[in-house]
Write an enzyme that holds these catalytic residues in place. Sequence first.
Site, PDB file in Angstrom:
ATOM      1  N   LYS A 134    -100.394  28.744 -13.771  1.00 22.83           N
ATOM      2  CA  LYS A 134     -98.962  28.969 -13.711  1.00 22.83           C
ATOM      3  C   LYS A 134     -98.661  30.393 -13.251  1.00 22.83           C
ATOM      4  O   LYS A 134     -99.309  31.347 -13.684  1.00 22.83           O
ATOM      5  CB  LYS A 134     -98.319  28.739 -15.099  1.00 22.83           C
ATOM      6  CG  LYS A 134     -98.373  27.293 -15.578  1.00 22.83           C
ATOM      7  CD  LYS A 134     -97.488  26.420 -14.713  1.00 22.83           C
ATOM      8  CE  LYS A 134     -97.540  24.965 -15.160  1.00 22.83           C
ATOM      9  NZ  LYS A 134     -96.721  24.095 -14.305  1.00 22.83           N
ATOM     10  N   THR A 160     -96.571  18.539 -22.764  1.00 22.02           N
ATOM     11  CA  THR A 160     -95.446  19.278 -22.193  1.00 22.02           C
ATOM     12  C   THR A 160     -94.417  18.349 -21.548  1.00 22.02           C
ATOM     13  O   THR A 160     -93.361  18.802 -21.116  1.00 22.02           O
ATOM     14  CB  THR A 160     -95.946  20.284 -21.137  1.00 22.02           C
ATOM     15  OG1 THR A 160     -96.741  19.600 -20.166  1.00 22.02           O
ATOM     16  CG2 THR A 160     -96.805  21.367 -21.794  1.00 22.02           C
ATOM     17  N   ARG A 203     -94.251  29.296 -19.059  1.00 22.85           N
ATOM     18  CA  ARG A 203     -93.728  27.946 -19.265  1.00 22.85           C
ATOM     19  C   ARG A 203     -92.461  27.981 -20.107  1.00 22.85           C
ATOM     20  O   ARG A 203     -92.277  28.868 -20.943  1.00 22.85           O
ATOM     21  CB  ARG A 203     -94.766  27.064 -19.973  1.00 22.85           C
ATOM     22  CG  ARG A 203     -96.007  26.776 -19.137  1.00 22.85           C
ATOM     23  CD  ARG A 203     -97.021  25.994 -19.934  1.00 22.85           C
ATOM     24  NE  ARG A 203     -98.281  25.829 -19.218  1.00 22.85           N
ATOM     25  CZ  ARG A 203     -98.584  24.780 -18.487  1.00 22.85           C
ATOM     26  NH1 ARG A 203     -97.710  23.794 -18.377  1.00 22.85           N
ATOM     27  NH2 ARG A 203     -99.751  24.689 -17.871  1.00 22.85           N
ATOM     28  N   LYS A 231    -102.796  20.072  -4.367  1.00 23.76           N
ATOM     29  CA  LYS A 231    -102.858  19.283  -5.603  1.00 23.76           C
ATOM     30  C   LYS A 231    -102.346  17.874  -5.330  1.00 23.76           C
ATOM     31  O   LYS A 231    -101.283  17.677  -4.743  1.00 23.76           O
ATOM     32  CB  LYS A 231    -102.035  19.948  -6.707  1.00 23.76           C
ATOM     33  CG  LYS A 231    -102.145  19.243  -8.057  1.00 23.76           C
ATOM     34  CD  LYS A 231    -101.397  19.986  -9.148  1.00 23.76           C
ATOM     35  CE  LYS A 231    -102.166  21.195  -9.615  1.00 23.76           C
ATOM     36  NZ  LYS A 231    -101.576  21.803 -10.828  1.00 23.76           N
ATOM     37  N   HIS A 260    -103.951  14.052 -15.695  1.00 17.42           N
ATOM     38  CA  HIS A 260    -104.558  13.700 -16.983  1.00 17.42           C
ATOM     39  C   HIS A 260    -105.508  12.503 -16.832  1.00 17.42           C
ATOM     40  O   HIS A 260    -106.491  12.386 -17.557  1.00 17.42           O
ATOM     41  CB  HIS A 260    -103.471  13.318 -18.004  1.00 17.42           C
ATOM     42  CG  HIS A 260    -102.561  14.438 -18.379  1.00 17.42           C
ATOM     43  ND1 HIS A 260    -101.190  14.362 -18.254  1.00 17.42           N
ATOM     44  CD2 HIS A 260    -102.813  15.664 -18.884  1.00 17.42           C
ATOM     45  CE1 HIS A 260    -100.648  15.482 -18.666  1.00 17.42           C
ATOM     46  NE2 HIS A 260    -101.609  16.290 -19.056  1.00 17.42           N
ATOM     47  N   ASP A 277    -109.688  24.569 -14.138  1.00 19.53           N
ATOM     48  CA  ASP A 277    -108.803  25.690 -14.464  1.00 19.53           C
ATOM     49  C   ASP A 277    -108.924  26.108 -15.934  1.00 19.53           C
ATOM     50  O   ASP A 277    -108.379  27.146 -16.330  1.00 19.53           O
ATOM     51  CB  ASP A 277    -107.347  25.352 -14.127  1.00 19.53           C
ATOM     52  CG  ASP A 277    -106.837  24.106 -14.846  1.00 19.53           C
ATOM     53  OD1 ASP A 277    -107.661  23.357 -15.418  1.00 19.53           O
ATOM     54  OD2 ASP A 277    -105.614  23.872 -14.814  1.00 19.53           O
ATOM     55  N   GLN A 323    -107.111  28.002 -28.317  1.00 18.63           N
ATOM     56  CA  GLN A 323    -107.944  26.913 -27.808  1.00 18.63           C
ATOM     57  C   GLN A 323    -109.383  27.061 -28.288  1.00 18.63           C
ATOM     58  O   GLN A 323    -110.044  26.076 -28.627  1.00 18.63           O
ATOM     59  CB  GLN A 323    -107.894  26.866 -26.279  1.00 18.63           C
ATOM     60  CG  GLN A 323    -108.653  25.670 -25.714  1.00 18.63           C
ATOM     61  CD  GLN A 323    -108.365  25.416 -24.251  1.00 18.63           C
ATOM     62  OE1 GLN A 323    -107.239  25.557 -23.807  1.00 18.63           O
ATOM     63  NE2 GLN A 323    -109.383  25.035 -23.499  1.00 18.63           N
ATOM     64  N   LYS A 372     -98.310  14.383  -6.374  1.00 22.02           N
ATOM     65  CA  LYS A 372     -96.909  14.774  -6.278  1.00 22.02           C
ATOM     66  C   LYS A 372     -96.171  13.793  -5.377  1.00 22.02           C
ATOM     67  O   LYS A 372     -96.632  13.455  -4.287  1.00 22.02           O
ATOM     68  CB  LYS A 372     -96.772  16.189  -5.703  1.00 22.02           C
ATOM     69  CG  LYS A 372     -97.308  17.285  -6.627  1.00 22.02           C
ATOM     70  CD  LYS A 372     -96.435  17.437  -7.857  1.00 22.02           C
ATOM     71  CE  LYS A 372     -96.917  18.580  -8.738  1.00 22.02           C
ATOM     72  NZ  LYS A 372     -96.116  18.715  -9.967  1.00 22.02           N
ATOM     73  N   THR A 373     -94.997  13.334  -5.829  1.00 21.87           N
ATOM     74  CA  THR A 373     -94.142  12.470  -5.032  1.00 21.87           C
ATOM     75  C   THR A 373     -92.831  13.198  -4.790  1.00 21.87           C
ATOM     76  O   THR A 373     -92.612  14.298  -5.296  1.00 21.87           O
ATOM     77  CB  THR A 373     -93.852  11.143  -5.768  1.00 21.87           C
ATOM     78  OG1 THR A 373     -93.003  11.413  -6.896  1.00 21.87           O
ATOM     79  CG2 THR A 373     -95.139  10.498  -6.262  1.00 21.87           C
ATOM     80  N   HIS A 414     -99.734  12.237 -16.707  1.00 20.49           N
ATOM     81  CA  HIS A 414     -99.638  12.071 -15.261  1.00 20.49           C
ATOM     82  C   HIS A 414    -101.027  11.868 -14.673  1.00 20.49           C
ATOM     83  O   HIS A 414    -102.025  11.832 -15.402  1.00 20.49           O
ATOM     84  CB  HIS A 414     -98.899  13.246 -14.607  1.00 20.49           C
ATOM     85  CG  HIS A 414     -99.500  14.596 -14.900  1.00 20.49           C
ATOM     86  ND1 HIS A 414    -100.760  14.977 -14.469  1.00 20.49           N
ATOM     87  CD2 HIS A 414     -99.013  15.662 -15.588  1.00 20.49           C
ATOM     88  CE1 HIS A 414    -101.006  16.211 -14.857  1.00 20.49           C
ATOM     89  NE2 HIS A 414     -99.976  16.648 -15.552  1.00 20.49           N
TER      90      HIS A 414
END
Length: 406
Positions: free
Chosen positions: A82, A40, A86, A227, A48, A192, A171, A230-231, A45
């Site tokens: 989510k 996506t 998306r 989570k 992953h 998740d 899936q 994150k920056t 990141h």
Amino acid sequence: MTVLDILKERGFIQQLTHEDEIIELFEKEKITFYIGFDPTADSLHVGHFLGMMVMAHMQKAGHRPVCLIGGGTTMVGDPSGKTDMRKMMTQEDIVYNGERFKKQMQRFIDFSEDKALLVNNADWLLKLNYIEFLRDIGAHFSVNRMLTAECFKQRLDKGLSFLEFNYMLMQAYDFLELNRQYNCIMQMGGDDQWSNILAGADLIRRKESKPAYGLTFTLLTTSDGRKMGKTEKGALWLDAEKTSPYTFYQYWRNIDDADVEKCLALLTFMPMDEVRKLGALKDKEINIAKKVLAFEVTKLIHGAEEAEKAQQAAEALFNGAGALDNVPTVSITSNMMGMKVLDVLAATKIVPSKSEGRRLIQQGGLYIGDTKVTDLDLTLTDDLFENKSLLVRKGKKNYHRIIVTL
């Protein structure tokens, strides 16, 4: 000690579909398993990375990973985690992102001599006949049961599209296809993905009348449940162009004390005796463990050379030792002298926007050298520079260097 014991000891495992069978399986056999990655974005990141670490531990123990690029599933979009649908992506963007994923994965997983496989579910999903798929696969799914899945339940109030409702079937079909093609008998994923993994294992047992298994690993969260990764600029990317090695290093150097031991266990290959010893440090000494964590994780992602540069930059800034060459640096031309500092910071992306920079100054969080900036109209002048170099600090620890070129 089996790899299952290793994963448990390091804190990876959340849920197993058939625990007794899986324990026996890992004691007797080497298996083929898979983890899926939907492209996506154009980079993996840090979320992953947790999956890549699981794959690496499994491969070291002799099991064969299948890295599944979700070129087909990304066209539908996973509703898991989510609150809104998306954004729809073009096939061209998905293909491009998938190629970027492949290059990054090859840094962590050994694909030589069939030790691991890299496949794309677009190869079979985009060729499916919808009516045949419904008759062959859809007949095995209960809508009532699907609606009890957490990934769907949390979306029902805001609206769940029929497009996304198909994701679980796709899936599950991936798992069936990988089982048929490569004898893949286990799917792994973040917690998740539990409902989707259950659906795939159940489909194989129904269609093929043979066992299939699922395992979920913990999501990367802080000790208070937020989570991680994150920056201020968004996700903590593994691509050096999107998140610099220095920024990446600093993220781990500055995590909460309570998260250090967990991150050492999950994101490095350090022996657990050393992990526990470092995690037990208290007060100022915990900074020793944070430096080890930052270096080891940066080394895994960006290599030893970049990790050393990031470490040297941090030492130069915080301890006054070493050169500033490795500090994140932007260049400006001499004709920008005389402009407002706020405009220069926004133009060089040191701050995301002028409004963010204005807020930073008003909150007392912007420094030039050791001097707090209080004037929104402060201009960039020669006297602010030393040897054509200017050090800007945001908050306590976020440094950038501005240099002037001709």
